[in-house]
Design an enzyme around this catalytic site. Sequence first.
Site, short mmCIF file in Angstrom:
data_model
loop_
_atom_site.label_atom_id
_atom_site.label_comp_id
_atom_site.label_asym_id
_atom_site.label_seq_id
_atom_site.Cartn_x
_atom_site.Cartn_y
_atom_site.Cartn_z
CD GLU A 134 128.09 -39.51 -38.72
OE1 GLU A 134 127.29 -40.65 -38.55
OE2 GLU A 134 127.50 -38.57 -38.95
CB ILE A 135 134.21 -43.57 -35.79
CG1 ILE A 135 134.73 -43.41 -37.36
CG2 ILE A 135 135.08 -44.65 -35.08
CD1 ILE A 135 136.27 -43.05 -37.30
#
Length: 163
Positions: A134-135
């Site tokens: 997700e980052i």
Amino acid sequence: MTVRTILKYPDPGLSRPCGSVKVFDTALGTLAHDLLDTMRAAPGVGITAAHIGVFVRLVVLELSKEAGPRFYVNPEILSFSEETMRHTEGSVSMPGATEEVERPRKIRFRYQDIEGAFHEEDAEGFYAICMQHEIDQLDGVFWLKRLSRLKRDRLVRRWERGK
């Protein structure tokens, strides 16, 4: 809350880096809960605001129903382990497409909660993989970029035929 439309690969927004959240208000809370509803409807275990075309650093993870959802604002990785692991990944922006990706097994990261308070946390295994995935998306790195060109091209061809 509201289920929002998810950007689908190869939408150029999926390669756009996100800006930091500066204002912690009810609009942020609404966005976070819209993301949760959108992720559950997809279905998925993680989603970012970028997946719905809102380019701010907001992540929602729900790794199990028992643990419930968690919201991460402005997350950033502070350190990685040298030890890696392989795990099958996919994206709500590319439903049905999965491939094995190798990432660090452990990370330490910093984030803010929905109210703006800072936290640091260690993550290992599946949790660490999801947070890195997700980052990456917040940084404009769609998960396919973590694959070899051969695997990426083969996966995209299969996915496009199956749409």
